[in-house]
Motif scaffolding. Structure first.
Motif, PDB file in Angstrom:
ATOM      1  N   SER A   1      15.818 -18.956   2.455  1.00  0.00           N
ATOM      2  CA  SER A   1      15.612 -18.611   0.960  1.00  0.00           C
ATOM      3  C   SER A   1      16.260 -17.069   0.880  1.00  0.00           C
ATOM      4  N   SER A   2      16.169 -16.887  -0.378  1.00  0.00           N
ATOM      5  CA  SER A   2      16.750 -15.323  -0.380  1.00  0.00           C
ATOM      6  C   SER A   2      15.796 -14.421   0.161  1.00  0.00           C
ATOM      7  N   LEU A   3      14.553 -14.657  -0.101  1.00  0.00           N
ATOM      8  CA  LEU A   3      13.384 -13.609   0.540  1.00  0.00           C
ATOM      9  C   LEU A   3      13.763 -13.617   2.079  1.00  0.00           C
ATOM     10  N   GLY A   4      13.993 -14.644   2.630  1.00  0.00           N
ATOM     11  CA  GLY A   4      13.966 -14.807   4.167  1.00  0.00           C
ATOM     12  C   GLY A   4      15.244 -13.928   4.567  1.00  0.00           C
ATOM     13  N   GLN A   5      16.617 -14.392   3.794  1.00  0.00           N
ATOM     14  CA  GLN A   5      17.774 -13.531   3.996  1.00  0.00           C
ATOM     15  C   GLN A   5      17.504 -12.002   3.918  1.00  0.00           C
ATOM     16  N   GLU A   6      16.797 -11.644   2.805  1.00  0.00           N
ATOM     17  CA  GLU A   6      16.534 -10.185   2.655  1.00  0.00           C
ATOM     18  C   GLU A   6      16.043  -9.554   3.666  1.00  0.00           C
ATOM     19  N   LEU A   7      15.053 -10.285   4.422  1.00  0.00           N
ATOM     20  CA  LEU A   7      14.464  -9.807   5.483  1.00  0.00           C
ATOM     21  C   LEU A   7      15.250  -9.122   6.623  1.00  0.00           C
ATOM     22  N   ILE A   8      16.108 -10.150   6.791  1.00  0.00           N
ATOM     23  CA  ILE A   8      17.312 -10.004   7.760  1.00  0.00           C
ATOM     24  C   ILE A   8      18.159  -8.840   7.282  1.00  0.00           C
ATOM     25  N   GLN A   9      18.471  -8.847   6.061  1.00  0.00           N
ATOM     26  CA  GLN A   9      19.419  -7.651   5.661  1.00  0.00           C
ATOM     27  C   GLN A   9      18.578  -6.216   5.661  1.00  0.00           C
TER      28      GLN A   9
ATOM     29  N   VAL B   1      12.237 -16.415  13.294  1.00  0.00           N
ATOM     30  CA  VAL B   1      11.748 -17.692  13.728  1.00  0.00           C
ATOM     31  C   VAL B   1      11.262 -18.314  12.359  1.00  0.00           C
ATOM     32  N   CYS B   2      11.806 -19.440  11.956  1.00  0.00           N
ATOM     33  CA  CYS B   2      11.726 -20.082  10.731  1.00  0.00           C
ATOM     34  C   CYS B   2      10.721 -20.947  10.892  1.00  0.00           C
ATOM     35  N   HIS B   3       9.633 -20.906   9.876  1.00  0.00           N
ATOM     36  CA  HIS B   3       8.779 -22.058   9.870  1.00  0.00           C
ATOM     37  C   HIS B   3       9.197 -23.409   9.406  1.00  0.00           C
ATOM     38  N   CYS B   4      10.091 -23.243   8.422  1.00  0.00           N
ATOM     39  CA  CYS B   4      10.659 -24.241   7.632  1.00  0.00           C
ATOM     40  C   CYS B   4       9.334 -25.065   7.021  1.00  0.00           C
ATOM     41  N   GLY B   5       8.545 -24.264   6.313  1.00  0.00           N
ATOM     42  CA  GLY B   5       7.395 -25.142   5.942  1.00  0.00           C
ATOM     43  C   GLY B   5       6.622 -25.530   7.132  1.00  0.00           C
ATOM     44  N   THR B   6       6.212 -26.831   7.106  1.00  0.00           N
ATOM     45  CA  THR B   6       5.549 -27.353   8.233  1.00  0.00           C
ATOM     46  C   THR B   6       6.521 -27.905   9.324  1.00  0.00           C
ATOM     47  N   ASN B   7       7.650 -28.064   8.772  1.00  0.00           N
ATOM     48  CA  ASN B   7       8.692 -28.973   9.848  1.00  0.00           C
ATOM     49  C   ASN B   7       8.785 -28.229  10.939  1.00  0.00           C
TER      50      ASN B   7
ATOM     51  N   LYS C   1      12.327  -7.987  25.212  1.00  0.00           N
ATOM     52  CA  LYS C   1      12.881  -6.701  24.889  1.00  0.00           C
ATOM     53  C   LYS C   1      13.966  -6.031  25.756  1.00  0.00           C
ATOM     54  N   ASP C   2      14.085  -6.286  26.981  1.00  0.00           N
ATOM     55  CA  ASP C   2      14.931  -5.954  28.029  1.00  0.00           C
ATOM     56  C   ASP C   2      16.249  -6.450  27.827  1.00  0.00           C
ATOM     57  N   GLN C   3      16.293  -7.356  26.976  1.00  0.00           N
ATOM     58  CA  GLN C   3      17.721  -7.993  26.549  1.00  0.00           C
ATOM     59  C   GLN C   3      18.144  -7.430  25.230  1.00  0.00           C
ATOM     60  N   GLY C   4      17.198  -6.576  24.713  1.00  0.00           N
ATOM     61  CA  GLY C   4      17.492  -5.870  23.319  1.00  0.00           C
ATOM     62  C   GLY C   4      16.915  -6.155  22.178  1.00  0.00           C
ATOM     63  N   VAL C   5      15.934  -6.963  22.174  1.00  0.00           N
ATOM     64  CA  VAL C   5      15.230  -7.264  20.966  1.00  0.00           C
ATOM     65  C   VAL C   5      14.382  -6.308  20.534  1.00  0.00           C
ATOM     66  N   VAL C   6      14.821  -5.942  19.385  1.00  0.00           N
ATOM     67  CA  VAL C   6      13.710  -4.893  18.813  1.00  0.00           C
ATOM     68  C   VAL C   6      12.812  -5.242  17.736  1.00  0.00           C
ATOM     69  N   ILE C   7      13.193  -6.106  17.127  1.00  0.00           N
ATOM     70  CA  ILE C   7      12.220  -6.791  16.157  1.00  0.00           C
ATOM     71  C   ILE C   7      12.305  -8.587  16.466  1.00  0.00           C
ATOM     72  N   ALA C   8      11.119  -9.053  16.017  1.00  0.00           N
ATOM     73  CA  ALA C   8      10.878 -10.398  15.839  1.00  0.00           C
ATOM     74  C   ALA C   8       9.954 -10.825  14.818  1.00  0.00           C
ATOM     75  N   ARG C   9      10.604 -11.700  14.036  1.00  0.00           N
ATOM     76  CA  ARG C   9       9.664 -11.946  12.885  1.00  0.00           C
ATOM     77  C   ARG C   9       9.451 -13.499  12.684  1.00  0.00           C
ATOM     78  N   ASP C  10       8.596 -14.069  12.068  1.00  0.00           N
ATOM     79  CA  ASP C  10       8.499 -15.186  11.690  1.00  0.00           C
ATOM     80  C   ASP C  10       8.326 -15.528  10.188  1.00  0.00           C
ATOM     81  N   TYR C  11       8.989 -16.327   9.452  1.00  0.00           N
ATOM     82  CA  TYR C  11       8.872 -16.475   8.120  1.00  0.00           C
ATOM     83  C   TYR C  11       9.004 -17.805   7.733  1.00  0.00           C
ATOM     84  N   LYS C  12       8.352 -18.185   6.447  1.00  0.00           N
ATOM     85  CA  LYS C  12       8.090 -19.601   5.937  1.00  0.00           C
ATOM     86  C   LYS C  12       9.610 -20.238   5.820  1.00  0.00           C
ATOM     87  N   PHE C  13      10.582 -19.457   5.228  1.00  0.00           N
ATOM     88  CA  PHE C  13      11.771 -20.318   4.876  1.00  0.00           C
ATOM     89  C   PHE C  13      12.952 -19.174   5.028  1.00  0.00           C
ATOM     90  N   MET C  14      13.351 -19.083   6.271  1.00  0.00           N
ATOM     91  CA  MET C  14      14.435 -17.982   6.388  1.00  0.00           C
ATOM     92  C   MET C  14      15.560 -18.188   5.659  1.00  0.00           C
TER      93      MET C  14
END
Lengths: 670, 168, 296
Positions: free
Chosen positions: A51-59, A11-17, A36-49
């Motif tokens: 961005s390269s840091l955001g993408q690295e989180l996913i990777q 879940v992206c914050h997109c700053g305050t947007n 969880k029952d659907q298969g979600v094993v991890i859920a994160r939120d981050y400021k700017f998904m």
């Protein structure tokens, strides 16, 4: 038990947007818990998904947790779908197993109730999660790019684009409706702010385009039909019959000299001057071949005359010549069909068409032009009297709720240019009536100061009326411009000899039809819609079709040239790559389930569905299929599946949006 | 004087189907321009309004939606030439079927919106939400439920003479 | 046969009685039946709406409610009456709250205004409902050579109703052509005559009238045709004062369009209210069918 997918939710914050309205922490925690029952094993939120840091989180999660699906909740897929797909690809997960759902444009940006917006975000993510389970690993389709390009419109933008592509070594068809290329720029006298002679800077480019070995110039021609898709368009072009055998014509001009039929030239001379029935629009026309105007030519009306044929030294006149239809293959198309000026007759209180000495900007350009109807002399309609006072009205038909709300971008500079030319050539007093002075580009503000120094009177007020009802002494024989000077708060009656209306720019009258022909969209005004107003002004949402120049919106010559060059550069890039990857959103018929009813055949607008008589089943041609999915919905047996938008995917998304995928049903609003 | 709390207004849950080229972009444009509208509609992106299978609409209602919006490009402007006409035909068919099932046809709305019409999109959604709010909750499970149940089926048939069998 | 609920308005009773007479005569000849609204009251003219809007609406609505009972559309010869009643209908239809207030008052008189009625200006009836073609057919003595300035006045097309042309309407000119006259190009044809400013700010109004008269002279008109009693009075009755104030020499006849139409249809001048003017008509004009020289 079916193997569950491992889904990561981001879940992206997109700053305050997003975070300013949606409680992103609550949403991601909710996803981790309830989905969880659907298969979600991890859920994160981050400021700017994105961005390269955001993408690295996913990777990182893909690699370390073995994620099989990814859902990103952020901005519109039209912006970053590719970004996140590429990120997944980089980590070894098929890019089509990643889904981007919008909780910004569709949620945080449009709702003020934070609680409702947060609930909606949960629903959107839930929908995305349920959907992504049914995604399949897909590979994009690769289609070859034909190296030829079609440029429609031979104005400055089209000419620039054609020259750039041709200079790079690739072939271009340059199609122009008029008998010559050059467009509106050929009609002008001087161009702002340098006051270069318009023809002097344009004609070298026109000649280049006319002579270029890589450009096939098709003037007096129009596109009639466009088939195919990016990389392989088949275009039907009608070359209208000029009545002149181009192979024999030397451009000597004897035919139009001898032609006895005079016609008012409403196109190039803006109705101010005449031409003959056989003519070239202006002396530097490219190509040099004249055209016989069959509507006005005596031969076609009465069967007599034929003076041109009699006098032509090379026997190049051919009255029997017929239109030629040609079909060409091109990989890409640039639409640079330009603009039409606003019809000033619509503003009846300005008196254009009723009061003789009210001129439009285009008419005035022709007056100024040395090759124009008055030889460059600025005179009144009587053809001889020079004006002593001239009024120039800005914003005619622009910035006006009654006509066009937009600003036409060039009229302020054009009006200043007129003011200068009037002063220079006649010494007359000049009044400019403006709302604002918009001189934003390079050297434009300096030009404005030059005009101030020249003693031009600037009156800030939108002209209310131009009338010939004189009242006060000194007004006899003049036109009265009634205006409020908003800076002094006074009502003014300004007597002038000549009034020039700086008419705004409008889309071509047939722009909607042209857009439909090429399969692109027009805005409500009629300007062609670019792929992204900020970041992609020359591409359209239709792959392979580009736009350049005023067809995209009012702009000056440098901007048109830049867009022409930009579109050319994009196409050259595609040609270099030799093939383009198309989204694998396609329909496929399951032969086993197909009953051969052929309902789908008729539903497809691209004729992409073939019917096999021997097997009595239909099949979709993946190259022609555009992925609209209508056949998927139409098939009564449900035998057609749509990749990327399958029934399972959409039905699951509906379940998800309504929280039906959660074992203990959440209170759905109320 | 006793103070009774204002009953919270019924908030309809609604699903909206948009097409990738026009109406979804109209929604995006409404977002980019920060236009505000009611939060009740949850959007699904299809490539084209012609993709809309009537099953989707009924699934949405059966799943708990009180209203469904179908939107696409203006007739004549469909990115895939004329598939929105198919959507139009299906829309009329669905309205008929809904009426025969005893569901108010006003719960299904068709909206044409071009990519430039963010303002219209926002306005129409807010209007539609109010219209559905006035109709009240659909309560599919209670009112329509599983039509294969005999007593419910007979109540549907009795209430809708048009569903009675026509003799050969 | 066309039938209307006729609202003469206060001016037509006395000050503009020639308008009233010529209206009656010409409509009769055209086969139009005008049923005067029973017990009609003043429309509030220009001023009342600025004093008390609610009462002003009620005043107009009363006339309309009575007319509604006849099931006929209303026709008003005076531009101010027309404007007031037209916009009463329009505003009450758009604003149910206002309509409720107004109807509450009307109930005292056992009246109710529903809004299901159209209000037309008399000139609309001539130009649209009858039309130039039919008009031409009824002309026996065309006003050949008579140069007429069509003075629309300001209230006929303002405020703008729907998509009408408020800058350069031509319907008055078309009608004048149909009766054989020569409509001149009159640039100030939509300019205000000053209206009731003549009473509150005499000099300002006289200056406005002066401009209109000067323009008519400059446009080489022999006569100015109007469609509003206020315009007619301002332009004609105050011509002497204008001449005194500004040292001009105007002597421009100002007639109602119905009087000109009546002349063209062969109706005797006396019946059309001629003989009551301040500025008398050139005798030639009372004998239509002859070519009239341009006055200098």
């Amino acid at each position: 038990m079916e193997k569950k997918e491992k889904i990561g939710v981001y879940v992206c914050h997109c700053g305050t947007n997003i975070a300013g309205v949606v409680n992103v922490g609550e949403v991601s925690a909710w996803a981790a818990d309830k989905l969880k029952d659907q298969g979600v094993v991890i859920a994160r939120d981050y400021k700017f998904m994105c961005s390269s840091l955001g993408q690295e989180l996913i990777q990182k999660d893909i690699k370390e947790m073995g994620l099989t699906r990814v859902v990103v909740a952020a901005c519109s897929p039209h912006l970053h779908e590719k970004t996140f797909r590429n990120a997944s690809k980089g980590a070894g997960l098929n890019p089509y197993l990643t889904e981007l759902v919008s909780i910004r444009e569709q949620d945080s940006w449009v709702h003020t109730d934070k609680v409702a917006a947060t609930e909606k975000a949960k629903a959107i993510i839930s929908g995305g999660v349920s959907r992504v389970i049914h995604h399949e690993a897909l590979e994009p389709l690769h289609v070859p790019i034909h190296p030829d390009t079609l440029v429609v419109g031979g104005g400055i933008a089209g000419i620039q684009a054609a020259l750039e592509i041709a200079d790079a070594g690739f072939h271009v068809y340059l199609v122009e409706r008029e008998p010559t290329i050059g467009g509106h720029m050929a009609q002008f006298d001087k161009t702002f702010p340098t006051l270069d002679c318009s023809a002097c800077i344009l004609t070298p480019k026109m000649v280049d385009a006319g002579n270029h070995p890589n450009i096939t110039l098709l003037t007096y021609s129009e596109v009639e039909k466009v088939d195919g898709y990016v990389g392989s368009f088949t275009v039907t072009i009608r070359k209208r019959a000029r009545g002149i055998k181009e192979a024999d014509c030397t451009g000597c001009g004897i035919c139009w000299e001898k032609c006895p039929k005079k016609v008012v030239d409403n196109v190039f001379e803006a109705g101010m001057g005449n031409r003959k029935a056989v003519y070239v629009p202006f002396p530097q026309a490219v190509p040099k071949y004249p055209v016989i105007d069959r509507i006005n030519c005596t031969y076609y009306i009465k069967g007599t005359c034929k003076a041109c044929e009699k006098f032509c030294p090379t026997n190049a006149i051919d009255f029997a010549q017929e239109d030629e239809i040609m079909n060409v293959q091109v990989g890409n198309v640039i639409l640079a069909t330009g603009y039409d000026p606003f019809d000033s007759r619509r503003i009846t209180q300005y008196g254009y068409g009723r009061l003789a000495n009210v001129f439009t900007s285009l008419e005035f350009e022709r007056l100024c032009n040395a090759a124009g109807p008055t030889g460059g002399n600025i005179v009144l309609r009587d053809g001889k009297t020079a004006p002593q006072v001239v009024g120039i009205v800005h914003c005619v038909g622009s910035r006006d709720k009654n006509y066009n709300e937009y600003c036409s971008a060039i009229c302020c500079m054009q009006s200043l240019k007129f003011a200068h030319l009037v002063r220079e050539r006649t010494g007359a007093e000049v009044y400019n009536f403006y709302i604002d002075i918009r001189t934003a580009a390079k050297s434009y503000e300096e030009f404005y100061h030059r005009l101030l120094d020249e003693g031009t009177h600037f009156i800030r007020g939108k002209v209310a009326e131009i009338s010939d009802a004189v009242r006060l002494p000194g007004e006899e024989g003049k036109l009265i411009i009634q205006v409020e000077d908003t800076l002094t708060g006074n009502q003014l009656r300004v007597p002038v000899d000549m009034a020039i209306l700086s008419a705004g720019l409008e889309p071509r009258r047939d722009s909607k039809a042209v857009a439909k022909l090429f399969g692109i969209s027009c805005s409500a005004d009629g300007w062609f819609i670019e792929r992204h107003p900020k970041l992609d002004p020359v591409a359209t949402v239709t792959e392979g079709i580009y736009i350049a120049g005023c067809v995209q919106g009012p702009k000056d010559i440098p901007a048109s040239v830049a867009q022409g060059a930009a579109a050319a550069a994009r196409i050259l890039g595609k040609i270099q790559q030799k093939e383009v990857a198309l989204e694998p959103v396609r329909a496929t018929v399951n032969e086993a389930q197909c009953s051969g009813c052929r309902i789908c055949n008729n539903v497809c607008p691209f004729n992409a569905i073939l019917f096999h008589e021997d097997k009595m089943v239909s099949e979709v041609n993946p190259a022609l299929c555009q992925g609209c999915g209508t056949c998927v919905a139409a098939c009564p047996a449900g035998a057609i599946s749509g990749t990327g938008f399958s029934n399972e995917q959409i039905l699951s998304q509906i379940d998800g949006l309504l929280f039906l995928n959660i074992p203990k049903k959440e209170a759905v609003a109320a | 004087m006793t103070v009774t709390p204002e009953p919270k207004p019924f908030e309809p849950v609604m699903i909206g189907f948009t097409c990738n080229w026009c109406s979804y972009r109209a929604a995006d444009m409404a977002g980019t321009a920060r236009m505000k509208y009611a939060p009740n509609v949850r959007l699904i992106r299809l490539m084209c309004s012609g993709r809309l299978d009537p099953t989707f609409v009924f699934k949405a209602f059966a799943g708990g939606a009180d209203g469904v919006l179908v939107s696409g490009c203006h007739p004549g402007d469909c990115h895939y030439i004329n598939q929105n006409y198919k959507a139009l035909r299906r829309f009329h068919l669905m309205q008929r079927v809904l009426t025969q099932m005893g569901i108010e046809p006003g719960r299904l709305k068709l909206l044409w919106a071009s990519a430039a019409e963010g303002a219209i999109f926002a306005r129409e959604i807010t209007k539609f939400v109010e219209e559905v709010r006035a109709l009240g909750p659909l309560n599919w499970n209670a009112n329509i439920g599983h039509p294969t149940a005999d007593h419910e089926l007979s109540s549907v048939v009795e209430g809708q003479p048009s569903t009675k069998e026509v003799t050969a | 046969m066309k039938e209307y609920a006729y609202f003469p308005g206060c001016s037509l009773e006395k000050m503009a009685v020639s308008y009233h007479m010529s209206t009656r005569e010409t409509t009769r000849k055209l086969g139009i039946k005008l049923n005067e609204i029973d017990d009609w009251n003043c429309c509030g003219a220009t001023t009342y709406f600025y004093i008390d809007e609610l009462l002003a609406y009620t005043l107009c609505a009363r006339n309309l409610a009575i007319a509604e009972q006849t099931g006929l559309d209303v026709v008003a010869p005076c531009s101010a009456c027309y404007k007031n009643m037209y916009f009463t209908v329009a505003h009450l239809k758009k604003d149910p709250d206002l309509a409720e207030h107004v109807n509450f008052a009307l109930e005292e008189d056992n009246l109710h205004f529903t809004g299901d009625i159209n209000v037309k200006h008399l000139i609309e009836v001539f130009c649209q409902d009858v039309g130039p073609e039919e008009l031409k057919g009824k002309v026996t003595k065309p006003l050949t050579g008579v140069r007429v300035a069509p003075y629309y006045g300001c209230q006929i097309v303002r405020p703008q109703k729907e998509k009408e042309d408020v800058e350069q309407p031509q319907f008055f000119e078309d009608m004048l052509s149909a009766i054989g006259a020569t409509p001149v190009n009159y640039p100030l044809k939509m300019r205000c005559c000053g209206g009731s400013l003549m009473i509150s700010s005499r000099t300002a109004a006289l200056s406005m009238v002066r401009n209109l008269l000067q323009c008519a002279v400059d446009s080489q008109a022999a006569v100015v045709a109007t469609a509003c009693p206020m315009c007619q009075v301002n332009l004609e009755c105050y011509q002497q004062q204008v001449n005194q104030e500004f040292g001009t020499n105007f002597s421009m006849p100002i007639l109602y369009f119905t009087q000109l139409v009546g002349l063209a249809m062969g109706i005797p001048a006396k019946k059309l209210g001629f003989g009551k003017e301040f500025v008398t008509l050139a005798p030639a004009l009372l004998q239509p069918g002859q070519v009239v020289p341009v006055p200098d």
